[in-house]
Design a protein around this motif. Structure first.
Motif, short mmCIF file in Angstrom:
data_model
loop_
_atom_site.label_atom_id
_atom_site.label_comp_id
_atom_site.label_asym_id
_atom_site.label_seq_id
_atom_site.Cartn_x
_atom_site.Cartn_y
_atom_site.Cartn_z
N ALA A 286 37.53 61.94 89.45
CA ALA A 286 38.70 62.69 89.90
C ALA A 286 38.39 64.18 89.94
CB ALA A 286 39.89 62.42 88.99
N SER A 287 38.91 64.86 90.95
CA SER A 287 38.69 66.30 91.12
C SER A 287 39.67 67.07 90.23
CB SER A 287 38.89 66.68 92.58
OG SER A 287 40.27 66.63 92.91
N PRO A 288 39.49 68.40 90.14
CA PRO A 288 40.47 69.20 89.38
C PRO A 288 41.89 69.09 89.91
CG PRO A 288 38.46 70.45 89.71
CD PRO A 288 38.31 69.18 90.50
N ARG A 289 42.06 68.64 91.17
CA ARG A 289 43.43 68.43 91.65
C ARG A 289 44.13 67.36 90.81
NH1 ARG A 289 41.37 68.60 97.16
NH2 ARG A 289 41.83 70.62 98.11
N ALA A 290 43.36 66.47 90.21
CA ALA A 290 43.97 65.43 89.37
C ALA A 290 44.63 66.05 88.14
CB ALA A 290 42.92 64.40 88.96
N SER A 291 43.93 66.97 87.48
CA SER A 291 44.52 67.60 86.30
C SER A 291 45.72 68.46 86.68
CB SER A 291 43.47 68.44 85.56
OG SER A 291 42.88 69.39 86.44
N ILE A 292 45.65 69.13 87.85
CA ILE A 292 46.81 69.90 88.32
C ILE A 292 48.00 68.97 88.56
CG2 ILE A 292 47.70 71.33 90.20
CD1 ILE A 292 44.86 72.40 90.57
N ALA A 293 47.73 67.83 89.21
CA ALA A 293 48.81 66.88 89.49
C ALA A 293 49.38 66.30 88.21
CB ALA A 293 48.30 65.77 90.40
N LEU A 294 48.54 66.05 87.23
CA LEU A 294 49.03 65.51 85.95
C LEU A 294 50.00 66.49 85.29
CD1 LEU A 294 45.78 63.92 84.44
CD2 LEU A 294 47.84 62.70 85.18
N VAL A 295 49.67 67.76 85.33
CA VAL A 295 50.55 68.77 84.73
C VAL A 295 51.83 68.91 85.53
CG1 VAL A 295 50.79 71.23 84.21
CG2 VAL A 295 48.69 70.03 83.62
N ARG A 296 51.74 68.96 86.87
CA ARG A 296 52.94 69.12 87.69
C ARG A 296 53.86 67.92 87.58
NH1 ARG A 296 53.30 74.30 87.87
NH2 ARG A 296 51.80 75.38 89.21
N ILE A 297 53.29 66.74 87.64
CA ILE A 297 54.12 65.53 87.48
C ILE A 297 54.68 65.46 86.07
CG2 ILE A 297 54.09 63.02 87.48
CD1 ILE A 297 54.09 64.09 90.25
N GLY A 298 53.88 65.87 85.08
CA GLY A 298 54.38 65.89 83.70
C GLY A 298 55.57 66.81 83.53
N GLN A 299 55.52 67.97 84.20
CA GLN A 299 56.67 68.89 84.15
C GLN A 299 57.90 68.26 84.79
OE1 GLN A 299 54.51 72.21 86.07
NE2 GLN A 299 55.13 73.47 84.33
#
Length: 354
Positions: A286-299
């Motif tokens: 997974a690319s760094p977009r995955a960690s960004i998406a995890l944080v955004r969806i988590g919010q």
């Protein structure tokens, strides 16, 4: 004596902002309002969809987080109905595009038409210029059209005749694809798959859910739903913008951020607890977009659950939807019947929860 007398100095006036609109803590009233808006969207799904609670929540979370979603399932599981329900629950513009191999970029983004009255070219925008765009069977579109979709999803704008035209805000793509059809399909490239914040996979309904679905269709008298017959309880574009702005202000601790980074890094063979033998299963992590998406969806997840801070479960509960389309398996793993969800299960078990 000055020609123009100095103006009296007025004390600075505070900016007019709504409660909780400034960066920092979110007002309790805003949290309650966000939860009530999400509940209004859920109530519309009750009139069109039976079961599929995971898909419904994935659609709402992606809407609040400000991303795009890809829905995959075999034919006949109401992918299009679910997408139309979300789109028509907001009082924005909605367009549906049935993708085919002969669909050209101009059919999607628009083209220039010569106007004989003015002797000039006029720009005619395409269906992608809407708040919500349903791309049905996206993997049936050719590579040229997919590149036009990628530009729109990545940059929020299209190019017609050298002119850059911004897409309306909010802008959300809901794409569907069938995994079992191979004739006349074009696999989405990894770059475009990565642009989808989430990928939801629908499963067959239970016998009870299928019976309830038949009862719903019988009462309605039609196999397709009419948005005009649904309760007039849409949320507005301003409500969507409020949800997105509020979700971005939900507190994320450093420990949660490191947890999201560790999950994505572990899929790449790194992380604090690397998995043994992962290289034989995963060709591309997974690319760094995955960690960004995890944080955004988590919010977004935390906000809709009535909290102004993210807990590990907000991230852990959406790992599969966020990462399953970002992991490219090796040929050996596919030959052995190993799926992306199984690899993600191992990653979740290996990474300690903060």
């Amino acid at each position: 004596m000055a020609i123009f007398p100095p103006k009296p100095q007025m004390p600075p006036q505070p900016a007019q902002t709504r409660p909780g609109a400034m960066a920092g803590a979110i007002a309790p009233d805003d949290v309650k309002l966000a939860a009530s808006l999400a509940e209004r969207v859920r109530s519309r799904f009750a009139h069109t969809l039976v079961g599929q609670a995971n898909l419904r929540e994935s659609l709402i979370l992606t809407l609040v987080a400000g991303g795009h979603i890809l829905i995959e399932s075999v034919p006949g599981l109401a992918k299009t109905t679910a997408a139309q329900t979300l789109a028509t629950s907001v009082s924005g513009t909605f367009k549906r595009v049935q993708c085919t191999p002969d669909l050209m970029p101009s059919d999607l983004v628009g083209t220039q038409v010569f106007d004989f009255a003015t002797q000039k070219f006029a720009t005619q925008i395409g269906p992608i210029h809407a708040n919500f765009v349903l791309l049905d069977e996206i993997n049936r579109s050719n590579a040229k059209t997919q590149s036009a979709m990628l530009e729109a999803m990545a940059e929020g704008a299209t190019t017609i005749g050298g002119e850059r035209i911004a897409l309306p805000k909010p802008f959300m793509v809901i794409a569907t694809q069938n995994p079992v059809e191979e004739e006349g399909t074009f696999t989405l490239p990894e770059a475009q798959m990565d642009r989808f914040m989430m990928k939801a996979v629908m499963t067959y309904p239970t016998a009870d859910e299928e019976a309830r679905m038949l009862a719903l269709l019988t009462r309605r008298g039609s196999d397709v739903f009419d948005p005009t017959q649904l309760p007039a309880d849409q949320i507005s574009i301003r409500d969507v913008e409020f949800l997105r702005a509020t979700a971005r202000r939900v507190h994320v601790s450093d420990a949660i951020m490191r947890y999201a980074v560790d999950l994505a890094a572990t899929s790449r063979g790194a992380g604090t607890h690397p998995l043994q033998g992962l290289g034989s299963l995963v060709r591309l992590g997974a690319s760094p977009r995955a960690s960004i998406a995890l944080v955004r969806i988590g919010q977004a997840n935390a906000l809709l659950k009535g909290r102004d801070y993210v807990v590990p479960e907000d991230v852990k509960s959406v790992v599969h939807e966020v990462m399953r389309h970002r992991i490219v398996l090796t040929f050996e793993a596919m030959a052995d019947g190993v799926g992306a969800d199984q690899v993600i299960d191992r990653i979740v078990q290996a990474v300690p929860v903060p």
